[in-house]
Design a protein around this motif. Sequence first.
Motif, PDB file in Angstrom:
ATOM      1  N   PHE A   1      40.573 -48.795  59.202  1.00 33.15           N
ATOM      2  CA  PHE A   1      39.496 -49.580  58.619  1.00 33.15           C
ATOM      3  C   PHE A   1      38.598 -48.744  57.722  1.00 33.15           C
ATOM      4  CE2 PHE A   1      40.459 -51.654  62.694  1.00 33.15           C
ATOM      5  CZ  PHE A   1      40.954 -52.828  62.168  1.00 33.15           C
TER       6      PHE A   1
ATOM      7  N   ALA B   1      39.224 -47.206  55.014  1.00 31.38           N
ATOM      8  CA  ALA B   1      39.460 -47.237  53.579  1.00 31.38           C
ATOM      9  C   ALA B   1      39.510 -48.678  53.117  1.00 31.38           C
ATOM     10  CB  ALA B   1      40.777 -46.539  53.250  1.00 31.38           C
ATOM     11  N   GLY B   2      38.845 -48.953  52.033  1.00 25.41           N
ATOM     12  CA  GLY B   2      38.895 -50.286  51.462  1.00 25.41           C
ATOM     13  C   GLY B   2      38.163 -51.312  52.304  1.00 25.41           C
ATOM     14  N   GLU B   3      38.359 -52.563  51.934  1.00 29.13           N
ATOM     15  CA  GLU B   3      37.754 -53.655  52.680  1.00 29.13           C
ATOM     16  C   GLU B   3      38.891 -54.394  53.359  1.00 29.13           C
ATOM     17  OE1 GLU B   3      35.042 -55.812  49.865  1.00 29.13           O
ATOM     18  OE2 GLU B   3      35.539 -54.088  48.626  1.00 29.13           O
ATOM     19  N   ILE B   4      38.776 -54.541  54.656  1.00 31.66           N
ATOM     20  CA  ILE B   4      39.897 -55.118  55.409  1.00 31.66           C
ATOM     21  C   ILE B   4      39.700 -56.611  55.597  1.00 31.66           C
ATOM     22  CG2 ILE B   4      41.198 -54.993  57.564  1.00 31.66           C
ATOM     23  CD1 ILE B   4      41.332 -52.406  56.027  1.00 31.66           C
ATOM     24  N   TRP B   5      40.762 -57.329  55.487  1.00 32.45           N
ATOM     25  CA  TRP B   5      40.772 -58.774  55.773  1.00 32.45           C
ATOM     26  C   TRP B   5      41.943 -59.035  56.690  1.00 32.45           C
ATOM     27  CZ3 TRP B   5      37.470 -62.531  55.554  1.00 32.45           C
ATOM     28  CH2 TRP B   5      37.872 -63.869  55.510  1.00 32.45           C
TER      29      TRP B   5
ATOM     30  N   PHE C   1      38.074 -64.563  51.751  1.00 36.93           N
ATOM     31  CA  PHE C   1      37.820 -63.124  51.585  1.00 36.93           C
ATOM     32  C   PHE C   1      36.795 -62.814  50.506  1.00 36.93           C
ATOM     33  CE2 PHE C   1      38.538 -59.216  49.206  1.00 36.93           C
ATOM     34  CZ  PHE C   1      38.331 -58.276  50.187  1.00 36.93           C
ATOM     35  N   TYR C   2      36.972 -63.383  49.332  1.00 36.53           N
ATOM     36  CA  TYR C   2      36.101 -62.979  48.217  1.00 36.53           C
ATOM     37  C   TYR C   2      34.667 -63.426  48.447  1.00 36.53           C
ATOM     38  CZ  TYR C   2      40.490 -61.691  46.122  1.00 36.53           C
ATOM     39  OH  TYR C   2      41.705 -61.108  45.903  1.00 36.53           O
ATOM     40  N   ALA C   3      34.515 -64.585  49.051  1.00 36.72           N
ATOM     41  CA  ALA C   3      33.169 -65.061  49.353  1.00 36.72           C
ATOM     42  C   ALA C   3      32.518 -64.188  50.411  1.00 36.72           C
ATOM     43  CB  ALA C   3      33.233 -66.512  49.824  1.00 36.72           C
TER      44      ALA C   3
ATOM     45  N   GLU D   1      31.504 -60.881  49.149  1.00 39.51           N
ATOM     46  CA  GLU D   1      30.252 -61.002  48.409  1.00 39.51           C
ATOM     47  C   GLU D   1      29.060 -60.910  49.369  1.00 39.51           C
ATOM     48  OE1 GLU D   1      29.875 -60.728  45.388  1.00 39.51           O
ATOM     49  OE2 GLU D   1      27.738 -61.229  45.302  1.00 39.51           O
TER      50      GLU D   1
ATOM     51  N   ARG E   1      28.273 -57.379  49.883  1.00 42.95           N
ATOM     52  CA  ARG E   1      27.500 -56.744  48.806  1.00 42.95           C
ATOM     53  C   ARG E   1      26.021 -57.065  48.957  1.00 42.95           C
ATOM     54  NH1 ARG E   1      31.968 -55.417  47.896  1.00 42.95           N
ATOM     55  NH2 ARG E   1      33.596 -56.674  46.974  1.00 42.95           N
TER      56      ARG E   1
ATOM     57  N   GLU F   1      23.189 -54.263  49.500  1.00 41.89           N
ATOM     58  CA  GLU F   1      22.025 -54.141  48.619  1.00 41.89           C
ATOM     59  C   GLU F   1      20.729 -54.163  49.417  1.00 41.89           C
ATOM     60  OE1 GLU F   1      21.770 -56.977  45.261  1.00 41.89           O
ATOM     61  OE2 GLU F   1      23.942 -56.736  45.189  1.00 41.89           O
TER      62      GLU F   1
ATOM     63  N   VAL G   1      32.160 -67.231  43.345  1.00 38.33           N
ATOM     64  CA  VAL G   1      30.952 -66.422  43.367  1.00 38.33           C
ATOM     65  C   VAL G   1      30.966 -65.466  42.176  1.00 38.33           C
ATOM     66  CG1 VAL G   1      30.314 -66.508  45.765  1.00 38.33           C
ATOM     67  CG2 VAL G   1      32.197 -65.067  45.062  1.00 38.33           C
TER      68      VAL G   1
ATOM     69  N   GLY H   1      45.099 -56.650  55.671  1.00 41.71           N
ATOM     70  CA  GLY H   1      45.235 -56.155  54.308  1.00 41.71           C
ATOM     71  C   GLY H   1      43.971 -55.411  53.932  1.00 41.71           C
ATOM     72  N   ALA H   2      44.135 -54.389  53.095  1.00 41.95           N
ATOM     73  CA  ALA H   2      42.959 -53.631  52.666  1.00 41.95           C
ATOM     74  C   ALA H   2      42.784 -53.833  51.174  1.00 41.95           C
ATOM     75  CB  ALA H   2      43.122 -52.161  52.997  1.00 41.95           C
ATOM     76  N   PHE H   3      41.553 -54.092  50.792  1.00 40.56           N
ATOM     77  CA  PHE H   3      41.234 -54.443  49.416  1.00 40.56           C
ATOM     78  C   PHE H   3      40.562 -53.262  48.728  1.00 40.56           C
ATOM     79  CE2 PHE H   3      38.198 -56.132  46.331  1.00 40.56           C
ATOM     80  CZ  PHE H   3      38.986 -56.976  45.580  1.00 40.56           C
ATOM     81  N   PHE H   4      41.066 -52.890  47.542  1.00 38.02           N
ATOM     82  CA  PHE H   4      40.486 -51.782  46.783  1.00 38.02           C
ATOM     83  C   PHE H   4      40.195 -52.251  45.359  1.00 38.02           C
ATOM     84  CE2 PHE H   4      43.027 -49.865  50.055  1.00 38.02           C
ATOM     85  CZ  PHE H   4      42.290 -48.783  50.480  1.00 38.02           C
TER      86      PHE H   4
END
Lengths: 609, 264
Positions: A378, A380-384, A424-426, A429, A432, A436, B4, B45-48
């Motif tokens: 976990f 590295a990167g953002e895990i989903w 995931f993308y929401a 966000e 982020r 912040e 978004v 999955g890991a997102f970069f």
Amino acid sequence: MEVDPHQDREAQAAKVSGPPAESDPPADTLATSLCLLGNHMFPDPVATNACTSINSSEPASLQPSDVSAEDPGPDARPPPDLGAESVTQDSDCQSDAPAHPAGRGTEDAGGAQSDSGEFVVTMLAKAKLEEQGIGVKGRSSPLLEAGIPEPPSFTSHRDEDVTADSWRRHRKHVFVLSEAGKPIYSRYGSEEALSSTMGVMMALVSFVQSGDNIIRSVYSEEHTVVFLQKGPLVLVCVSNSRQSEQQLRGELLYVYYQIVSMLTQASISRIFEHKKNYDLRRLLAGSEKILDGLLNLVDSDPSFLLAAVHCLPLASSLRDSLSQILQKAITPNLVFSILIAKNQLLTIVQEKTVIEDARLAPADVHLLLNLIGASSAFQAGEIWTPICLPLFNPDCYFYAYISYLDPPECTVCLLLLSTDKEAFYAVAECKRKIEEAMVAQNSLSLIAKAQSYSVSQVGVSDLRHFMYKPFDVPDNHRQLTQFTSPEMEAPYSSEEEKMRLLDLYRYMHSRIHSTSRPLKLIYHVAERETLLAWVTSKFELYTCFSPLVTKTCAITAITKLLRWIKKEEDRLFIRYPPKYSTTPNPSKSSKSSRSDQQDATDNGFLSLL
Amino acid sequence: MPDVSKMKKPDVKLVLLGDMNVGKTSLLHRYMERKFKDTISTVGGAFFLKQWGPYHISIWDTAGREQFHGLGSMYCRGAAAVILTYDVTNWQSLAELEERFLSLTDTANHDCIYALVGNKADLTDPKAHLCQDSGVLPEDRRTECEEERTEPQVLSTCPTPPASPASLSGLLLHKQVAREDAVALYGRILRYKGLDEKSSLPADKMCFETSAKTGYNVDALFETLFDLVLPSILRKRHEDQASPTVDLEDCREGSGKRVRASCC
């Protein structure tokens, strides 16, 4: 309230409470079943072959008769943790022995319990020997083998020689197998090498099952073997840790839940309904580390024993501000926002309707913490990833967003759970936004300063360590069960000493929660410390004092301790877990769920998934 | 899903697929961090996000384990490039690509490009040991192991320690997947996608053999792909401006717009 002033009295009491005669029949039944089993499973030629072939390659030491003779050798040291009470402990075990209906115990009553237990251990060892002849050749399929080549870094303890003494001496073995007897997981040694050992375990299970009964445990002098059947899975623990059967079964349940958290109960049952001899390792491949990590954590972290969550002590103002940050960063279908630092909970925010219908169980939090702690993947990167919270709903997945907020140190971890696979993308966000806000409030450096506390802060001399778990009181019934505990300091700084103290706590816990004779207050003078455990309707408390403390002193100390905890509780616990509302569906309003809270518990939520 | 607005909205999506332990995470790590380390099994999955000139390229490093199969199509949704990874020392890992992973790419863009990557080349090929990013494909060792390739049984004799230092000492493993096999699979992928071999990118260009351990061919792989997906980025921006221009490739595919909507 009952006070046991001295271990002698305790011992006596335990003996009185354990009717010795009644606990024998099940053991005999077992012994007999084992004999029968021997005949069923290993028709003479095979059994002999297996043994002799091994004997030739590795003489004497591997003979089954030696196995039982050897066992007392290295393990014979008196259980170091229990001070003067080792004898009591044994008689205790007997009184807690498996509660099979006694009707089946018609066979000759000669064999003592420990004999039959040792016999099981011998049988298991024998099966292991047979392994070496057959098991290695009998690999399931070369294709499968190729599909799951395990890199060496994963397999260090899986390469263990399962015939070696060191293997047998492990404190606690855990095996998971399918009802067809297929190995799924072993804590030590490779599953392939253990497949016939597991075969014997399954044979035990099914033999007892054929008599409309359920095998629960086998006791020997050194080992306790505990069985747990959950759906199509069978979990077995072989322990010489002197823990109670109840505790060991609880630990097996955690293992089961961790497997469910990866696959869901529904899909496990579906798979085995479809194909009885499915090799579940195909789906769990790569997850062994998570189960290994869980078992290590279960041994070293009292959260599991207490079934409560340990949160990082934090000024309530800081915790509140973190909660508010999480509360503001939301998106539809987000249900839990969890902030973790140093593998401890900082804060947790839940979706409103969720928290009303069901609360997050401590065990689910433990599994999440273990998942994150056990895997550096976990970092590295953002895990989903899909994840199931077995106590919340064993059949459905949540989708977890996992990301560390302070790379490359990776101590502060954000975990966001959504019911929407595509979110995931929401959700990223939301991270982020959280990031912040945390930068703006300088939260990360404040979190970095947070740490567990020292027992010296309590200001009670002679008090070395404690664990305090408040119970739910009606007005915060929906809260997460938590406990608080200081760092373990000298003399409990080495791993061995830590384990020794935990073992003492486990022992006290087993006495308090004994099914046959629960106690409310135990004053236990051990060899190198004095312990006092106390359970009331409001809390459960375990304390450890220096050995020379008097009973009066200890009682006064506890009064002071309770007062200190009351004063500090805002810092030590998450007091009022905040909520947010992200459910877009107005039909699932909090009103409607309140009207029929009972049956809506899961169904209502399922519609969200 | 709500659209978004992001500070760093990725322009294009790239997905790494392949069986477990073929080295997807290591490849990406080698490219992003310029080093090789022991990785542990990816969860989910890991997102970069990768900055490539003025563009943001999002990369999904997925878990190869069957456990996470269900999420595969989600990771692939709207992808502009898919890197199908196998292990040159493991025939089954190539077969899995066709059996398990190809169908996941149904949700990718209609004009998605596919790269076939045989990783762990350092284990079978002396060239891959030393040459860092030479870009020259090894020619010599291809044929000798051809006859073994359809016999998965031989796998048990092959210990495949991917991170083992032993391989550096010149101890070479059996190569089970020849480049020709990958090229043949590439052809089948195009056919599966209903793409015309002539108008698609040639197999020669899209089949790689790499070593995440030594870095052999890794930069070449990623940079070739980034260069190839640039048109996709440009076209996307173009479309965003609602240009009336007809895209010839879109016409050919017919159902071109169907997968485009939902993802970034």
